[in-house]
Design a protein around this motif. Structure first.
Motif, short mmCIF file in Angstrom:
data_model
loop_
_atom_site.label_atom_id
_atom_site.label_comp_id
_atom_site.label_asym_id
_atom_site.label_seq_id
_atom_site.Cartn_x
_atom_site.Cartn_y
_atom_site.Cartn_z
N LEU A 97 10.20 41.99 71.87
CA LEU A 97 10.13 42.67 70.58
C LEU A 97 9.11 43.81 70.63
N PRO A 98 9.57 45.06 70.45
CA PRO A 98 8.61 46.18 70.46
C PRO A 98 7.67 46.15 69.27
N ASP A 99 8.05 45.42 68.22
CA ASP A 99 7.25 45.38 67.00
C ASP A 99 6.63 44.01 66.75
N LEU A 100 6.37 43.24 67.82
CA LEU A 100 5.81 41.90 67.64
C LEU A 100 4.49 41.93 66.88
N ALA A 101 3.61 42.87 67.22
CA ALA A 101 2.32 42.95 66.52
C ALA A 101 2.52 43.26 65.04
N ASP A 102 3.49 44.11 64.72
CA ASP A 102 3.74 44.44 63.33
C ASP A 102 4.25 43.24 62.55
N ASP A 114 -4.52 57.68 84.76
CA ASP A 114 -3.17 57.27 84.37
C ASP A 114 -3.25 56.36 83.15
N VAL A 115 -2.32 56.57 82.23
CA VAL A 115 -2.29 55.81 80.98
C VAL A 115 -0.91 55.19 80.80
N ARG A 116 -0.90 53.93 80.40
CA ARG A 116 0.36 53.26 80.07
C ARG A 116 0.39 52.99 78.58
N PHE A 117 1.51 53.31 77.95
CA PHE A 117 1.71 53.04 76.54
C PHE A 117 2.47 51.72 76.45
N ALA A 118 1.73 50.65 76.14
CA ALA A 118 2.28 49.30 76.19
C ALA A 118 3.12 48.96 74.96
N THR A 119 2.84 49.61 73.85
CA THR A 119 3.64 49.46 72.65
C THR A 119 4.09 50.84 72.20
N PRO A 120 5.13 50.92 71.37
CA PRO A 120 5.71 52.23 71.03
C PRO A 120 4.70 53.22 70.48
N LEU A 121 4.69 54.38 71.09
CA LEU A 121 3.85 55.49 70.64
C LEU A 121 4.69 56.38 69.72
N ARG A 179 14.02 49.78 57.83
CA ARG A 179 14.03 51.21 58.12
C ARG A 179 14.05 51.41 59.63
N ALA A 180 15.00 52.19 60.09
CA ALA A 180 15.11 52.44 61.52
C ALA A 180 13.87 53.20 62.01
N THR A 181 13.27 52.72 63.08
CA THR A 181 12.04 53.29 63.61
C THR A 181 12.19 53.50 65.11
N THR A 182 11.63 54.58 65.62
CA THR A 182 11.70 54.89 67.05
C THR A 182 10.31 55.21 67.57
N GLY A 183 10.01 54.71 68.76
CA GLY A 183 8.76 55.03 69.43
C GLY A 183 9.01 55.22 70.91
N LEU A 184 7.97 55.51 71.64
CA LEU A 184 8.08 55.81 73.07
C LEU A 184 7.19 54.88 73.88
N ILE A 185 7.75 54.33 74.94
CA ILE A 185 7.00 53.47 75.85
C ILE A 185 7.08 54.06 77.25
N GLY A 186 6.03 53.94 78.00
CA GLY A 186 6.04 54.47 79.36
C GLY A 186 4.65 54.84 79.84
N ASN A 240 1.31 49.78 67.02
CA ASN A 240 1.89 50.88 67.80
C ASN A 240 0.80 51.64 68.55
N GLY A 241 1.22 52.37 69.57
CA GLY A 241 0.29 53.25 70.28
C GLY A 241 -0.79 52.54 71.05
N GLU A 242 -0.49 51.34 71.59
CA GLU A 242 -1.47 50.65 72.42
C GLU A 242 -1.54 51.33 73.78
N MET A 243 -2.69 51.89 74.09
CA MET A 243 -2.89 52.63 75.34
C MET A 243 -3.73 51.81 76.31
N ILE A 244 -3.29 51.77 77.55
CA ILE A 244 -4.05 51.08 78.60
C ILE A 244 -4.34 52.10 79.69
N ALA A 245 -5.60 52.47 79.83
CA ALA A 245 -6.00 53.50 80.78
C ALA A 245 -6.59 52.87 82.03
N SER A 246 -6.38 53.51 83.15
CA SER A 246 -6.85 52.99 84.44
C SER A 246 -8.27 53.45 84.72
#
Length: 246
Positions: free
Chosen positions: A4-9, A124-131, A201-208, A239-245
């Motif tokens: 679930l991309p929105d588990l935290a929500d 390098d940064v990973r977006f773990a939840t939808p940005l 409501r339809a929502t879109t985010g970006l992961i990667g 949303n927007g959980e960032m994990i930086a190296s």
């Protein structure tokens, strides 16, 4: 269990309902996390918390971070979060049935800001939840505005820590923008249900992933803070959980 991309929500929504059920003892905490009477910062309400939820070895771990003065409501939020899990969380992508979750443990911790010690100029940064970063009113993989979004979020949270960056300081922060390179993001979509949109409501985010360069002492601190505070739209919803190296 579905991914679930929105588990935290979903935990955030359950937390809000639990705070309402526990009223009046939790009225101040509810207002802090969900109310509309908070002061505006740069024209928007900045709520002093972020929530994360992820699966690990067949369990779900949920983390609620309260920033600055908000830690005065730790007891109320902790109690309500347990109540929320035990009452039930919807765990199907397109389902509304709430599954009661047994709470195995509850941990609390107090942490303080520590400046990152790295002198790296590329991270390098990973977006773990939808940005959710918008470009010309649409969610876009163009991350030119990511730094501005991070600075605004950090400046807003700072006020809850008894720090009010003045206009001159914010200008200096804005001038220290990093550069995003090697952006590799893909869209994920989900339907977000809330009290204002009960039908969804339809929502879109970006992961990667992305590579952030042109780093210096100022914007490395902004990056580190954004790991904690999250970035972009719906930061308090996970949303927007960032994990930086670092």
């Amino acid at each position: 269990m579905e991914d679930l991309p929105d588990l935290a929500d979903r935990f955030r929504g359950a937390l809000g309902r639990a705070l309402e059920r526990l009223s009046p003892q939790t009225d101040d905490a509810w207002q802090l996390l969900f109310g509309s009477q908070l002061p505006l910062v740069n024209g928007a309400i900045v709520r002093p918390y972020a929530i994360r939820a992820h699966r690990e070895k067949g369990q779900i771990i949920c983390l609620v971070r309260l920033f600055g003065f908000a830690d005065c409501w730790t007891d109320e939020v902790s109690h309500a979060l347990v109540e929320a899990a035990q009452t039930g969380i919807a765990l199907r992508m397109h389902g509304m049935h709430r599954v009661p979750l047994p709470v195995l443990s509850v941990k609390r911790a107090l942490s303080y800001w520590q400046e990152p010690k790295t002198t790296a100029r590329v991270i390098d940064v990973r977006f773990a939840t939808p940005l959710i970063i918008r470009h010309k009113a649409r969610v876009s993989g163009v991350l030119d505005s990511l730094y501005v979004a991070c600075v605004r979020r950090v400046a807003g949270i700072a006020r809850w820590c008894d720090v009010a960056p003045d206009t001159a300081l914010q200008k200096v922060m804005m001038e220290q923008a990093w550069r995003t390179e090697d952006v590799d993001l893909h869209p994920v979509g989900w339907t977000r249900h809330s009290s204002t949109h009960p039908q969804g409501r339809a929502t879109t985010g970006l992961i990667g992933r992305a590579r952030i360069s042109k780093l210096n002492a100022t914007n490395i601190s902004i990056l580190r803070a954004s790991e904690i505070f999250h970035a972009g739209g719906g930061a308090t919803s996970g949303n927007g959980e960032m994990i930086a190296s670092f």
